[in-house]
Design a protein around this motif. Structure first.
Motif, PDB file in Angstrom:
ATOM      1  N   THR A  73      28.037 -99.144  78.220  1.00  0.00           N
ATOM      2  CA  THR A  73      26.864 -98.325  77.926  1.00  0.00           C
ATOM      3  C   THR A  73      25.801 -98.565  78.996  1.00  0.00           C
ATOM      4  O   THR A  73      25.546 -99.714  79.385  1.00  0.00           O
ATOM      5  CB  THR A  73      26.299 -98.660  76.539  1.00  0.00           C
ATOM      6  N   TYR A  74      25.191 -97.462  79.451  1.00  0.00           N
ATOM      7  CA  TYR A  74      24.196 -97.527  80.517  1.00  0.00           C
ATOM      8  C   TYR A  74      22.920 -96.805  80.075  1.00  0.00           C
ATOM      9  O   TYR A  74      22.940 -95.940  79.199  1.00  0.00           O
ATOM     10  CB  TYR A  74      24.720 -96.873  81.792  1.00  0.00           C
ATOM     11  N   VAL A  75      21.817 -97.212  80.733  1.00  0.00           N
ATOM     12  CA  VAL A  75      20.504 -96.606  80.484  1.00  0.00           C
ATOM     13  C   VAL A  75      19.904 -96.225  81.826  1.00  0.00           C
ATOM     14  O   VAL A  75      20.063 -96.951  82.808  1.00  0.00           O
ATOM     15  CB  VAL A  75      19.561 -97.592  79.752  1.00  0.00           C
ATOM     16  N   TYR A  76      19.207 -95.082  81.876  1.00  0.00           N
ATOM     17  CA  TYR A  76      18.490 -94.761  83.117  1.00  0.00           C
ATOM     18  C   TYR A  76      17.152 -94.101  82.824  1.00  0.00           C
ATOM     19  O   TYR A  76      16.939 -93.503  81.774  1.00  0.00           O
ATOM     20  CB  TYR A  76      19.346 -93.916  84.053  1.00  0.00           C
ATOM     21  N   ARG A  77      16.253 -94.262  83.787  1.00  0.00           N
ATOM     22  CA  ARG A  77      14.966 -93.595  83.818  1.00  0.00           C
ATOM     23  C   ARG A  77      14.734 -93.033  85.218  1.00  0.00           C
ATOM     24  O   ARG A  77      15.363 -93.475  86.187  1.00  0.00           O
ATOM     25  CB  ARG A  77      13.815 -94.562  83.504  1.00  0.00           C
ATOM     26  N   CYS A  78      13.814 -92.097  85.318  1.00  0.00           N
ATOM     27  CA  CYS A  78      13.434 -91.534  86.612  1.00  0.00           C
ATOM     28  C   CYS A  78      12.028 -92.010  86.981  1.00  0.00           C
ATOM     29  O   CYS A  78      11.155 -92.157  86.121  1.00  0.00           O
ATOM     30  CB  CYS A  78      13.479 -90.010  86.573  1.00  0.00           C
ATOM     31  N   TYR A  79      11.837 -92.247  88.280  1.00  0.00           N
ATOM     32  CA  TYR A  79      10.551 -92.715  88.810  1.00  0.00           C
ATOM     33  C   TYR A  79      10.201 -91.848  90.012  1.00  0.00           C
ATOM     34  O   TYR A  79      11.060 -91.575  90.868  1.00  0.00           O
ATOM     35  CB  TYR A  79      10.674 -94.182  89.224  1.00  0.00           C
ATOM     36  N   VAL A  80       8.941 -91.394  90.094  1.00  0.00           N
ATOM     37  CA  VAL A  80       8.487 -90.590  91.236  1.00  0.00           C
ATOM     38  C   VAL A  80       7.168 -91.156  91.763  1.00  0.00           C
ATOM     39  O   VAL A  80       6.367 -91.712  91.002  1.00  0.00           O
ATOM     40  CB  VAL A  80       8.300 -89.112  90.855  1.00  0.00           C
ATOM     41  N   THR A  81       6.955 -91.002  93.072  1.00  0.00           N
ATOM     42  CA  THR A  81       5.717 -91.494  93.675  1.00  0.00           C
ATOM     43  C   THR A  81       5.373 -90.666  94.913  1.00  0.00           C
ATOM     44  O   THR A  81       6.267 -90.247  95.661  1.00  0.00           O
ATOM     45  CB  THR A  81       5.842 -92.978  94.052  1.00  0.00           C
ATOM     46  N   PHE A  95      23.922 -93.496  77.816  1.00  0.00           N
ATOM     47  CA  PHE A  95      25.248 -92.897  77.766  1.00  0.00           C
ATOM     48  C   PHE A  95      26.306 -93.992  77.829  1.00  0.00           C
ATOM     49  O   PHE A  95      26.067 -95.081  78.347  1.00  0.00           O
ATOM     50  CB  PHE A  95      25.456 -91.892  78.906  1.00  0.00           C
ATOM     51  N   THR A  96      27.467 -93.695  77.281  1.00  0.00           N
ATOM     52  CA  THR A  96      28.600 -94.619  77.280  1.00  0.00           C
ATOM     53  C   THR A  96      29.771 -93.962  77.982  1.00  0.00           C
ATOM     54  O   THR A  96      30.126 -92.818  77.674  1.00  0.00           O
ATOM     55  CB  THR A  96      29.004 -95.006  75.849  1.00  0.00           C
ATOM     56  N   MET A  97      30.375 -94.661  78.909  1.00  0.00           N
ATOM     57  CA  MET A  97      31.524 -94.127  79.624  1.00  0.00           C
ATOM     58  C   MET A  97      32.753 -94.111  78.709  1.00  0.00           C
ATOM     59  O   MET A  97      32.944 -95.007  77.892  1.00  0.00           O
ATOM     60  CB  MET A  97      31.804 -94.959  80.869  1.00  0.00           C
ATOM     61  N   PRO A  98      33.576 -93.087  78.828  1.00  0.00           N
ATOM     62  CA  PRO A  98      34.695 -92.936  77.888  1.00  0.00           C
ATOM     63  C   PRO A  98      35.786 -93.980  78.070  1.00  0.00           C
ATOM     64  O   PRO A  98      35.979 -94.537  79.156  1.00  0.00           O
ATOM     65  CB  PRO A  98      35.219 -91.533  78.201  1.00  0.00           C
ATOM     66  N   VAL A  99      36.488 -94.228  76.975  1.00  0.00           N
ATOM     67  CA  VAL A  99      37.732 -95.002  76.966  1.00  0.00           C
ATOM     68  C   VAL A  99      38.799 -94.084  76.384  1.00  0.00           C
ATOM     69  O   VAL A  99      38.485 -93.050  75.783  1.00  0.00           O
ATOM     70  CB  VAL A  99      37.599 -96.286  76.116  1.00  0.00           C
ATOM     71  N   PRO A 100      40.078 -94.401  76.542  1.00  0.00           N
ATOM     72  CA  PRO A 100      41.105 -93.551  75.931  1.00  0.00           C
ATOM     73  C   PRO A 100      40.930 -93.480  74.418  1.00  0.00           C
ATOM     74  O   PRO A 100      40.542 -94.459  73.785  1.00  0.00           O
ATOM     75  CB  PRO A 100      42.411 -94.249  76.319  1.00  0.00           C
ATOM     76  N   PRO A 101      41.210 -92.333  73.815  1.00  0.00           N
ATOM     77  CA  PRO A 101      41.129 -92.218  72.358  1.00  0.00           C
ATOM     78  C   PRO A 101      42.260 -92.992  71.686  1.00  0.00           C
ATOM     79  O   PRO A 101      43.148 -93.531  72.365  1.00  0.00           O
ATOM     80  CB  PRO A 101      41.276 -90.710  72.122  1.00  0.00           C
ATOM     81  N   SER A 102      42.222 -93.061  70.369  1.00  0.00           N
ATOM     82  CA  SER A 102      43.318 -93.679  69.616  1.00  0.00           C
ATOM     83  C   SER A 102      43.771 -92.718  68.523  1.00  0.00           C
ATOM     84  O   SER A 102      42.955 -92.012  67.928  1.00  0.00           O
ATOM     85  CB  SER A 102      42.891 -95.020  69.011  1.00  0.00           C
ATOM     86  N   VAL A 103      45.089 -92.692  68.268  1.00  0.00           N
ATOM     87  CA  VAL A 103      45.664 -91.717  67.347  1.00  0.00           C
ATOM     88  C   VAL A 103      46.742 -92.358  66.490  1.00  0.00           C
ATOM     89  O   VAL A 103      47.263 -93.432  66.815  1.00  0.00           O
ATOM     90  CB  VAL A 103      46.288 -90.528  68.118  1.00  0.00           C
ATOM     91  N   THR A 104      47.071 -91.706  65.402  1.00  0.00           N
ATOM     92  CA  THR A 104      48.233 -92.069  64.599  1.00  0.00           C
ATOM     93  C   THR A 104      48.873 -90.791  64.083  1.00  0.00           C
ATOM     94  O   THR A 104      48.174 -89.796  63.849  1.00  0.00           O
ATOM     95  CB  THR A 104      47.848 -93.001  63.429  1.00  0.00           C
ATOM     96  N   ILE A 105      50.180 -90.818  63.929  1.00  0.00           N
ATOM     97  CA  ILE A 105      50.903 -89.635  63.463  1.00  0.00           C
ATOM     98  C   ILE A 105      50.916 -89.617  61.944  1.00  0.00           C
ATOM     99  O   ILE A 105      50.913 -90.680  61.296  1.00  0.00           O
ATOM    100  CB  ILE A 105      52.341 -89.599  64.029  1.00  0.00           C
TER     101      ILE A 105
END
Length: 289
Positions: A73-81, A95-105
């Motif tokens: 999980t990451y956090v960002y802000r914007c800065y201007v000057t 936001f969190t970067m994806p990992v593979p999903p998990s499934v069952t039949i």
């Protein structure tokens, strides 16, 4: 503004210049880290990325950040000057970067002569809704076919297949894919019905696979749509209101009414006098039954 995941290790971080203090275009920084480092100093952020001065008031900007870790999980802000001072974005974005999903039949249902509903469960989406598919094939051998269940979040997924062979054994798996990868469930199986089976129809069935009274179709037409030669349709001793003319295109189908419709297995007691089966037009309808 909200970020967008580009691939398993890349995200697009976005922002917009609201004002420039009636001065020159500001220097723009996108600052990202594993947690929010606040609005005190640029140096508090591990990754203060300088984008340049190519954007002015009202313009949107973005940058692609690579090398991100799956599941982090990451956090960002914007800065201007610029010459009039500096400003931070009011809010951060997480936001969190994806990992593979998990499934069952899961067990297939609504098994008929030539069709079935394949079922599986998407246990986790891996932080990005995956595309879900089912692969199926004749267990004895042959090519693999594929049917889509669409893009899903979590929960039960299903897809109907209508191109099966009468009285044949099939195997199938569930496949789910997002940007982080593709996963495949274990294998399940089912066998399509042969000729000579019974279909159940009652007004209080749950309109399922119609193999017993609890799972019964609610209309005679539903049973006729799936029945083949030498099948039998068992009808509960209920009153069935018919809205449209009944279409009966297959020969050698037996239709038997007058059932008490309480048996868990098999049609059970039959007495048309005690439990008459009645087909009647819906109120206001003039079509032939």
């Amino acid at each position: 503004t909200a970020p967008a995941v580009v691939d398993a290790t890349t995200a697009r971080l976005n922002g917009k210049i609201i004002h420039a203090g009636d001065a020159e275009n500001p220097e723009i920084y996108v600052c990202w880290d594993y947690s929010d480092k606040g609005t005190n100093l640029l140096a508090d952020w591990t990754h203060p990325e300088l984008l340049g001065t190519n954007w002015g008031k009202g313009q949107s900007f973005f940058t692609n950040i690579t090398g991100l870790l799956s599941g982090s999980t990451y956090v960002y802000r914007c800065y201007v000057t610029n010459s009039t001072g500096f400003d931070w974005s009011d809010n951060n974005a997480i936001f969190t970067m994806p990992v593979p999903p998990s499934v069952t039949i899961l067990d297939a249902d609504r098994i008929q002569h030539f069709s079935v509903r394949l079922r599986g469960e998407l246990l986790t989406n891996g932080y990005q809704n995956p595309t879900v598919l089912f692969d199926y094939w004749l267990t004895a051998g042959g090519s693999t076919s594929r049917v889509s269940a669409g893009v899903k979040s979590t929960g039960i997924c299903n897809a109907v297949v209508n191109d099966l062979v009468l009285g044949s054994a099939y195997s199938y798996v569930m496949v789910a894919s997002n940007m982080a990868g593709t996963v495949t469930s274990g294998v399940a199986s089912f066998t399509t019905l042969t000729n000579g089976v019974g279909w159940y129809v009652s007004t209080n069935g749950n309109n399922g696979d119609a193999t017993n009274w609890a799972q019964a179709f609610n209309t005679l037409q539903s049973a006729l749509d799936v029945a083949t030669s030498n099948d039998t349709v068992y009808m509960a001793g209920h009153i069935f209101a018919v809205k449209y003319s009944t279409l009966w295109a297959t020969s050698h189908i037996a239709i038997i009414g007058g059932y008490e419709a309480t048996n868990a297995i098999g049609p059970g007691s039959n007495n048309p006098v005690a439990w008459p089966t009645v087909l009647t037009r819906e109120s206001g309808m003039t079509t032939r039954l």
